[in-house]
Design an enzyme around this catalytic site. Sequence first.
Site, PDB file in Angstrom:
ATOM      1  N   ASP A 104       0.978  -4.629   9.583  1.00 36.49           N
ATOM      2  CA  ASP A 104       1.757  -3.547   8.979  1.00 36.49           C
ATOM      3  C   ASP A 104       1.225  -2.181   9.388  1.00 36.49           C
ATOM      4  O   ASP A 104       0.032  -1.897   9.286  1.00 36.49           O
ATOM      5  CB  ASP A 104       1.737  -3.682   7.462  1.00 36.49           C
ATOM      6  CG  ASP A 104       2.372  -4.993   7.014  1.00 36.49           C
ATOM      7  OD1 ASP A 104       3.466  -5.309   7.500  1.00 36.49           O
ATOM      8  OD2 ASP A 104       1.752  -5.705   6.192  1.00 36.49           O
ATOM      9  N   ASP A 110      -4.105  -6.037  13.081  1.00 36.16           N
ATOM     10  CA  ASP A 110      -3.418  -5.940  11.814  1.00 36.16           C
ATOM     11  C   ASP A 110      -1.920  -5.895  12.125  1.00 36.16           C
ATOM     12  O   ASP A 110      -1.522  -5.645  13.270  1.00 36.16           O
ATOM     13  CB  ASP A 110      -3.861  -4.669  11.084  1.00 36.16           C
ATOM     14  CG  ASP A 110      -3.166  -4.472   9.763  1.00 36.16           C
ATOM     15  OD1 ASP A 110      -3.023  -5.441   9.006  1.00 36.16           O
ATOM     16  OD2 ASP A 110      -2.737  -3.335   9.490  1.00 36.16           O
ATOM     17  N   ASP A 139      -4.639   0.148  11.121  1.00 37.33           N
ATOM     18  CA  ASP A 139      -4.285   1.489  10.645  1.00 37.33           C
ATOM     19  C   ASP A 139      -4.967   1.843   9.328  1.00 37.33           C
ATOM     20  O   ASP A 139      -4.921   3.000   8.908  1.00 37.33           O
ATOM     21  CB  ASP A 139      -2.771   1.565  10.396  1.00 37.33           C
ATOM     22  CG  ASP A 139      -2.365   0.759   9.174  1.00 37.33           C
ATOM     23  OD1 ASP A 139      -1.972   1.365   8.160  1.00 37.33           O
ATOM     24  OD2 ASP A 139      -2.457  -0.478   9.208  1.00 37.33           O
TER      25      ASP A 139
END
Length: 232
Positions: free
Chosen positions: A9, A7, A179
């Site tokens: 961000d 991922d 996250d």
Amino acid sequence: MSLAIFDLDNTLIANDSDFLWGQFLVDQGIVDKNQFEEANARFYEEYKMGTLNIEEFLRFSLYALANNDTAQLYLWREKFIKEVITPILLKPAQELVDKHKQRGDTVMVITATNRFVTQPIVSLYGIEHLLATTPEFIDNRYTGKFVGVPCFQQGKVTLLQEWLETSNESLTGSWFYSDSHNDLPLLNLVDKPVAVNPDAKLTQAATSADWPIISLREADCPTLHFEKYGCI
């Protein structure tokens, strides 16, 4: 050799590039502060809560692309990358990407943030493969619409499976670093899910499933021994 998926961000970078791009547009006076700033913050909170209507958000976030000259957009993006993104690149994240490359793994980023914003960020990490929400581009202008499936939640799985059909890769031995609990559909699909500075919902899921939980923030791990966490 396996597929190592990241991922973007709050995983490879220390903030959310979609939200920051919106705030940059406000700060530069490109969009109306009163209307845009509040909506940008609301959508970001909905994303964190897992209640985001992705199509509604994309209509909002891609409006600025459609409403401005393409050459000017690229100039603004260059300024955004230099002033906003470069300071939040993460050295441990680059080290982890490099370790996967040294193993011979294929490294990929999968992100909900649109390709206009994310392509140059991913390039800074030396990553070739990117799956992202794709803004529609016709006659040298962005239309404000998107093409295909939004790269969000289950959409990440859909786009990855489409990509796998046209590549020589498979999910055997694959990693995914994220996250966000929004990425649980893909985290549950790969062989080696890793939670990176996870939000509360992902922390709970990762703990229950006994997934590795790591930090890529330099303050937490100036030199991270990834092998210790069983994630590489």
